[in-house]
Design a protein around this motif. Structure first.
Motif, PDB file in Angstrom:
ATOM      1  N   LEU A  97      85.257 -17.668  52.577  1.00 35.02           N
ATOM      2  CA  LEU A  97      84.427 -18.862  52.670  1.00 35.02           C
ATOM      3  C   LEU A  97      85.290 -20.086  52.383  1.00 35.02           C
ATOM      4  O   LEU A  97      85.931 -20.179  51.335  1.00 35.02           O
ATOM      5  N   LEU A  98      85.315 -21.017  53.339  1.00 35.37           N
ATOM      6  CA  LEU A  98      86.061 -22.260  53.198  1.00 35.37           C
ATOM      7  C   LEU A  98      85.070 -23.401  53.021  1.00 35.37           C
ATOM      8  O   LEU A  98      84.167 -23.579  53.845  1.00 35.37           O
ATOM      9  N   LEU A  99      85.228 -24.187  51.966  1.00 34.48           N
ATOM     10  CA  LEU A  99      84.288 -25.254  51.650  1.00 34.48           C
ATOM     11  C   LEU A  99      85.037 -26.562  51.467  1.00 34.48           C
ATOM     12  O   LEU A  99      85.953 -26.661  50.632  1.00 34.48           O
ATOM     13  N   ASP A 100      84.652 -27.585  52.246  1.00 32.63           N
ATOM     14  CA  ASP A 100      85.293 -28.886  52.175  1.00 32.63           C
ATOM     15  C   ASP A 100      84.398 -29.858  51.413  1.00 32.63           C
ATOM     16  O   ASP A 100      83.393 -30.339  51.940  1.00 32.63           O
ATOM     17  N   GLU A 101      84.745 -30.122  50.168  1.00 29.94           N
ATOM     18  CA  GLU A 101      83.970 -31.021  49.300  1.00 29.94           C
ATOM     19  C   GLU A 101      82.482 -30.648  49.288  1.00 29.94           C
ATOM     20  O   GLU A 101      81.612 -31.481  49.617  1.00 29.94           O
ATOM     21  N   PRO A 102      82.136 -29.419  48.915  1.00 27.30           N
ATOM     22  CA  PRO A 102      80.730 -28.981  49.009  1.00 27.30           C
ATOM     23  C   PRO A 102      79.790 -29.688  48.049  1.00 27.30           C
ATOM     24  O   PRO A 102      78.572 -29.640  48.250  1.00 27.30           O
ATOM     25  N   THR A 103      80.319 -30.331  47.017  1.00 28.57           N
ATOM     26  CA  THR A 103      79.434 -31.005  46.067  1.00 28.57           C
ATOM     27  C   THR A 103      79.178 -32.458  46.429  1.00 28.57           C
ATOM     28  O   THR A 103      78.430 -33.149  45.716  1.00 28.57           O
ATOM     29  N   ASN A 104      79.777 -32.946  47.515  1.00 27.38           N
ATOM     30  CA  ASN A 104      79.484 -34.309  47.968  1.00 27.38           C
ATOM     31  C   ASN A 104      77.990 -34.465  48.241  1.00 27.38           C
ATOM     32  O   ASN A 104      77.365 -33.599  48.850  1.00 27.38           O
ATOM     33  N   HIS A 105      77.433 -35.569  47.810  1.00 30.27           N
ATOM     34  CA  HIS A 105      76.021 -35.922  48.056  1.00 30.27           C
ATOM     35  C   HIS A 105      75.028 -35.115  47.209  1.00 30.27           C
ATOM     36  O   HIS A 105      73.826 -35.360  47.302  1.00 30.27           O
ATOM     37  N   LEU A 106      75.517 -34.154  46.402  1.00 32.80           N
ATOM     38  CA  LEU A 106      74.598 -33.352  45.604  1.00 32.80           C
ATOM     39  C   LEU A 106      74.392 -33.984  44.232  1.00 32.80           C
ATOM     40  O   LEU A 106      75.329 -34.527  43.633  1.00 32.80           O
ATOM     41  N   ASP A 107      73.149 -33.894  43.710  1.00 32.19           N
ATOM     42  CA  ASP A 107      72.931 -34.326  42.336  1.00 32.19           C
ATOM     43  C   ASP A 107      73.593 -33.311  41.405  1.00 32.19           C
ATOM     44  O   ASP A 107      73.985 -32.228  41.809  1.00 32.19           O
ATOM     45  N   ILE A 108      73.724 -33.664  40.131  1.00 30.29           N
ATOM     46  CA  ILE A 108      74.505 -32.855  39.203  1.00 30.29           C
ATOM     47  C   ILE A 108      73.929 -31.440  39.059  1.00 30.29           C
ATOM     48  O   ILE A 108      74.673 -30.461  38.929  1.00 30.29           O
ATOM     49  N   ARG A 109      72.598 -31.311  39.094  1.00 31.83           N
ATOM     50  CA  ARG A 109      71.993 -29.973  38.946  1.00 31.83           C
ATOM     51  C   ARG A 109      72.415 -29.070  40.089  1.00 31.83           C
ATOM     52  O   ARG A 109      72.792 -27.917  39.874  1.00 31.83           O
ATOM     53  N   HIS A 110      72.358 -29.587  41.316  1.00 30.78           N
ATOM     54  CA  HIS A 110      72.724 -28.754  42.460  1.00 30.78           C
ATOM     55  C   HIS A 110      74.230 -28.582  42.578  1.00 30.78           C
ATOM     56  O   HIS A 110      74.705 -27.572  43.099  1.00 30.78           O
ATOM     57  N   GLN A 111      75.012 -29.561  42.090  1.00 27.18           N
ATOM     58  CA  GLN A 111      76.458 -29.349  42.019  1.00 27.18           C
ATOM     59  C   GLN A 111      76.772 -28.116  41.186  1.00 27.18           C
ATOM     60  O   GLN A 111      77.532 -27.233  41.598  1.00 27.18           O
ATOM     61  N   LEU A 112      76.173 -28.060  40.000  1.00 22.57           N
ATOM     62  CA  LEU A 112      76.444 -26.950  39.092  1.00 22.57           C
ATOM     63  C   LEU A 112      75.956 -25.624  39.666  1.00 22.57           C
ATOM     64  O   LEU A 112      76.641 -24.598  39.567  1.00 22.57           O
ATOM     65  N   SER A 113      74.779 -25.633  40.288  1.00 24.98           N
ATOM     66  CA  SER A 113      74.228 -24.379  40.811  1.00 24.98           C
ATOM     67  C   SER A 113      75.036 -23.872  42.002  1.00 24.98           C
ATOM     68  O   SER A 113      75.273 -22.662  42.134  1.00 24.98           O
ATOM     69  N   ILE A 114      75.492 -24.784  42.876  1.00 20.35           N
ATOM     70  CA  ILE A 114      76.290 -24.368  44.032  1.00 20.35           C
ATOM     71  C   ILE A 114      77.637 -23.824  43.573  1.00 20.35           C
ATOM     72  O   ILE A 114      78.103 -22.777  44.060  1.00 20.35           O
ATOM     73  N   LEU A 115      78.287 -24.502  42.632  1.00 24.73           N
ATOM     74  CA  LEU A 115      79.584 -24.025  42.154  1.00 24.73           C
ATOM     75  C   LEU A 115      79.454 -22.691  41.438  1.00 24.73           C
ATOM     76  O   LEU A 115      80.324 -21.821  41.568  1.00 24.73           O
ATOM     77  N   GLU A 116      78.374 -22.497  40.705  1.00 25.88           N
ATOM     78  CA  GLU A 116      78.150 -21.211  40.044  1.00 25.88           C
ATOM     79  C   GLU A 116      77.907 -20.112  41.070  1.00 25.88           C
ATOM     80  O   GLU A 116      78.411 -18.983  40.942  1.00 25.88           O
ATOM     81  N   LEU A 117      77.142 -20.424  42.122  1.00 27.52           N
ATOM     82  CA  LEU A 117      76.908 -19.464  43.200  1.00 27.52           C
ATOM     83  C   LEU A 117      78.225 -19.067  43.852  1.00 27.52           C
ATOM     84  O   LEU A 117      78.485 -17.868  44.078  1.00 27.52           O
ATOM     85  N   VAL A 118      79.068 -20.045  44.137  1.00 28.43           N
ATOM     86  CA  VAL A 118      80.356 -19.773  44.772  1.00 28.43           C
ATOM     87  C   VAL A 118      81.215 -18.879  43.880  1.00 28.43           C
ATOM     88  O   VAL A 118      81.865 -17.935  44.357  1.00 28.43           O
ATOM     89  N   ARG A 119      81.213 -19.157  42.567  1.00 31.98           N
ATOM     90  CA  ARG A 119      82.022 -18.356  41.641  1.00 31.98           C
ATOM     91  C   ARG A 119      81.572 -16.902  41.611  1.00 31.98           C
ATOM     92  O   ARG A 119      82.376 -16.001  41.381  1.00 31.98           O
ATOM     93  N   GLN A 120      80.284 -16.657  41.839  1.00 32.22           N
ATOM     94  CA  GLN A 120      79.751 -15.304  41.739  1.00 32.22           C
ATOM     95  C   GLN A 120      79.905 -14.496  43.029  1.00 32.22           C
ATOM     96  O   GLN A 120      79.729 -13.278  43.019  1.00 32.22           O
ATOM     97  N   LEU A 121      80.258 -15.160  44.135  1.00 30.20           N
ATOM     98  CA  LEU A 121      80.381 -14.447  45.401  1.00 30.20           C
ATOM     99  C   LEU A 121      81.564 -13.478  45.351  1.00 30.20           C
ATOM    100  O   LEU A 121      82.656 -13.856  44.948  1.00 30.20           O
ATOM    101  N   PRO A 122      81.362 -12.228  45.800  1.00 30.61           N
ATOM    102  CA  PRO A 122      82.448 -11.238  45.764  1.00 30.61           C
ATOM    103  C   PRO A 122      83.363 -11.345  46.982  1.00 30.61           C
ATOM    104  O   PRO A 122      83.673 -10.349  47.638  1.00 30.61           O
ATOM    105  N   ILE A 123      83.776 -12.562  47.298  1.00 29.32           N
ATOM    106  CA  ILE A 123      84.591 -12.808  48.484  1.00 29.32           C
ATOM    107  C   ILE A 123      85.714 -13.777  48.132  1.00 29.32           C
ATOM    108  O   ILE A 123      85.778 -14.308  47.035  1.00 29.32           O
ATOM    109  N   THR A 124      86.600 -14.012  49.093  1.00 29.04           N
ATOM    110  CA  THR A 124      87.674 -14.985  48.931  1.00 29.04           C
ATOM    111  C   THR A 124      87.121 -16.378  49.229  1.00 29.04           C
ATOM    112  O   THR A 124      86.432 -16.569  50.229  1.00 29.04           O
ATOM    113  N   VAL A 125      87.424 -17.338  48.360  1.00 27.77           N
ATOM    114  CA  VAL A 125      86.915 -18.701  48.521  1.00 27.77           C
ATOM    115  C   VAL A 125      88.070 -19.687  48.442  1.00 27.77           C
ATOM    116  O   VAL A 125      88.919 -19.603  47.539  1.00 27.77           O
ATOM    117  N   ILE A 126      88.119 -20.612  49.406  1.00 26.26           N
ATOM    118  CA  ILE A 126      89.044 -21.741  49.345  1.00 26.26           C
ATOM    119  C   ILE A 126      88.198 -23.000  49.390  1.00 26.26           C
ATOM    120  O   ILE A 126      87.414 -23.197  50.326  1.00 26.26           O
TER     121      ILE A 126
END
Length: 252
Positions: free
Chosen positions: A160-189
């Motif tokens: 999964l490649l993500l280009d500035e995925p937290t842009n435009h997100l409020d702080i709650r969704h920034q944290l939830s998206i980053l936590e989701l990404v950390r938990q994915l059992p895949i390679t992330v850039i």
């Protein structure tokens, strides 16, 4: 699945955007890319996704050069979430997310209940299930970003490649998206502007002037010298309430 780049260079109208960039991201690793605006992060991410042919060098997916692979096969392994993706079509949120299943559909493989379940789960993962019937043009920038991420999740990529995925997100969704990404059992850039968010990555690559000027663990590469040279700031490392290290920045 691992992804690597060997001596990538990219030029547009004689202007060099990338120069001899090499990196290797191991399977299951979260690799962050940081650097000032215009440093080449987005260009590198698009080449890693197979969206463009480098002027020199090559990208390898699991040891196989992307140049030898069909785009459909690349899309079955790699998903890219770009900063901006617009459409003028009157399309619903669920239809956007369902596009993530396109690489797996063919004349021999029609849409199935399994695809519905995958799309439904992707919407839940980004907290957009309640907006599945909304039209795209009625969404805010942050909501659109979460839909983009859901589309990529529906693709069930190995990378999964993500280009500035937290842009435009409020702080709650920034944290939830980053936590989701950390938990994915895949390679992330993932490219990030927030260096404190980047501290949570397994490894970091620092881009500056189209070159990869540092690669390693966050604490090893985000040194005071590098921060001043690349970002023009001074910083001190503090201990957060939860034990994590936090940087505080000052004008250089």
């Amino acid at each position: 699945m691992n992804l690597s780049a060997e001596n990538l260079s990219w030029r547009v109208h004689g202007h060099t955007l990338l120069e001899n960039v090499s990196l290797a991201v191991a399977s299951g690793q979260t690799f962050g890319l940081v650097g000032p605006n215009g440093s080449g992060k987005t260009t590198l991410l698009r080449l890693l996704a197979g969206l463009g042919k480098p002027k020199t060098g090559r990208v390898l997916l699991g040891g196989t050069p992307l140049a030898r692979m069909r785009q459909r096969h690349i899309a079955q392994s790699i998903a890219l979430v770009e900063q901006q993706a617009e459409t003028t079509d009157r399309i619903q949120v669920r239809q956007v997310v369902a596009l993530g299943r396109t690489p797996f559909l063919s004349a021999l493989r029609a849409w199935a209940k399994e695809d519905d379940a995958i799309v439904d789960q992707a919407l839940v993962d980004v907290d957009m299930a309640h907006m599945a019937g909304r039209l795209w043009h009625t969404l805010s920038g942050g909501e659109r970003q979460r839909v983009h991420i859901a589309r990529a999740l529906a693709q069930q990529p190995k990378i999964l490649l993500l280009d500035e995925p937290t842009n435009h997100l409020d702080i709650r969704h920034q944290l939830s998206i980053l936590e989701l990404v950390r938990q994915l059992p895949i390679t992330v850039i993932i490219t990030l502007h927030d260096l404190n968010q980047a501290m949570t990555c397994d490894r970091l690559g620092i881009m500056d002037g189209g070159q990869l000027v540092g690669v390693g663990k966050p604490g090893e590469v985000l040194t005071p010298t590098r921060l001043q040279q690349t970002f023009g700031v001074q910083a001190e490392l503090l201990a957060g309430d939860n034990g994590e290290q936090v940087m505080r920045f000052y004008h250089a």
